[in-house]
Design an enzyme around this catalytic site. Structure first.
Site, mmCIF file in Angstrom:
data_model
loop_
_atom_site.group_PDB
_atom_site.id
_atom_site.type_symbol
_atom_site.label_atom_id
_atom_site.label_comp_id
_atom_site.label_asym_id
_atom_site.label_seq_id
_atom_site.Cartn_x
_atom_site.Cartn_y
_atom_site.Cartn_z
ATOM 1 N N SER A 95 16.590 -44.104 -27.951
ATOM 2 C CA SER A 95 15.956 -43.928 -26.654
ATOM 3 C C SER A 95 17.027 -43.630 -25.586
ATOM 4 O O SER A 95 17.803 -42.696 -25.729
ATOM 5 C CB SER A 95 15.123 -45.169 -26.313
ATOM 6 N N ASP A 215 5.307 -40.475 -30.566
ATOM 7 C CA ASP A 215 6.075 -41.166 -29.520
ATOM 8 C C ASP A 215 5.203 -41.334 -28.281
ATOM 9 O O ASP A 215 4.736 -40.352 -27.701
ATOM 10 C CB ASP A 215 7.335 -40.370 -29.191
ATOM 11 N N HIS A 273 7.058 -45.069 -30.312
ATOM 12 C CA HIS A 273 8.432 -45.046 -29.804
ATOM 13 C C HIS A 273 9.263 -46.220 -30.330
ATOM 14 O O HIS A 273 10.394 -46.017 -30.780
ATOM 15 C CB HIS A 273 8.410 -45.070 -28.274
#
Length: 299
Positions: A95, A215, A273
């Site tokens: 991320s 995601d 995610h």
């Protein structure tokens, strides 16, 4: 003559059966810490023969909201200390950690990063509001598509999470106000600095971009593979990496790396995610083979 001697030394070195020491350095994402990636570390150690896996213990939890440039400049020194123990390193960023790694690589002259693996990372930035938040906060989706850019660029740059917010419909404001992203994208700054950043990024042997349509945080999800929206914003579909301006202009060396076969996109469907942290089937498909390839290359 010097290049010939260096090549001869390298050939002799490998013919003699010598191997390089390879380490992996991992940077966590926003509003979390290194501890959340213990399962990643364990899985890599159990399934590869890499010399060491290091989780960066810095800017954890609320401190991850500190401006990105400050994080990059601090973490880079920690990374250098770890990397000095290895001949080559594999950089992994989850991320926001992938965005931080971009900054580290581009500002680190003579780095020894062989491969950069980005897991669910907004490599081309973010736009709008995360789907997971827009689903539960009334009017957030509408606000993010109409007016949110103004407070983000005028007041929000004190928070790292907004330092890679890219509104393509207000590009001039982004260039002027964004505190980090236009710099590492080489969209502004003096020529010497931009050439330096491009040179350092181009030293990578391989970039591995891991993402997928499930995601629910990165918008658009193709940003995890350097795709993004056009100047039409939400009124048009996102485009692929090769169709973006950053790629076409080769601003920081992305096209250069791709044209020599150094860019790989690994798409993994049906995970959200958070699962890009350490979902084992994803790691086995997208990460472990890349690590094994590096080890075989240098062992």
């Amino acid at each position: 003559m010097l290049q010939i001697l260096s090549l001869a030394f390298a050939i002799t070195y490998f013919q003699a059966g010598a191997s390089l020491k390879i380490g992996l350095i991992h940077m966590h994402g926003v509003t979390e810490g290194w501890l959340e990636h213990s399962n990643f570390k364990k899985h890599i150690e159990q399934n590869t023969d890499i010399s060491g896996v290091h989780l960066i213990d810095a800017y954890n939890y609320h401190n991850s909201l500190i401006p990105i440039w400050k994080q990059v400049n601090t973490i880079r020194e920690t990374v250098k200390e770890i990397a000095a123990n290895y001949d080559k390193i594999i950089a992994v960023g989850y991320s926001q950690g992938g965005v931080i790694w971009r900054g580290i690589i581009e500002t680190w002259d003579d780095h020894n990063v062989d491969t950069f693996i980005a897991l669910g990372s907004p490599l081309h930035g973010v736009y709008g509001a995360p789907g997971i938040a827009a689903d539960v906060i009334p009017f957030l989706d509408w606000y993010s598509k109409t007016s949110i850019y103004w407070p983000i660029y005028n007041f929000g740059q004190i928070f790292g999470i907004f330092n890679y917010y890219l509104d393509p419909t207000h590009y001039s404001m982004y260039l002027k106000k964004s505190a980090f992203f236009p710099d590492i994208n080489c969209e502004r700054g003096d020529e010497e600095t931009r050439l330096r950043y491009k040179r350092n990024f181009s030293k990578l042997r391989k970039l591995v971009m891991v993402g997928g349509p499930g995601d629910d945080v990165v918008d658009p999800w193709v940003s995890t593979q350097f795709g993004f929206y056009t100047d039409k914003g939400f009124h048009a579909d996102p485009v692929t990496m090769q169709e973006t301006t950053l790629y076409k202009t080769d601003a920081f060396g992305l096209r250069t790396l791709d044209e020599r076969g150094g860019v790989v996109a690994c798409t993994f469907n049906e995970i959200n995610h958070l699962q890009f942290r350490d979902y084992k089937p994803m790691l086995d498909k997208c990460v472990v083979p890349e690590i094994e390839h590096v080890l075989k290359l240098y062992y």
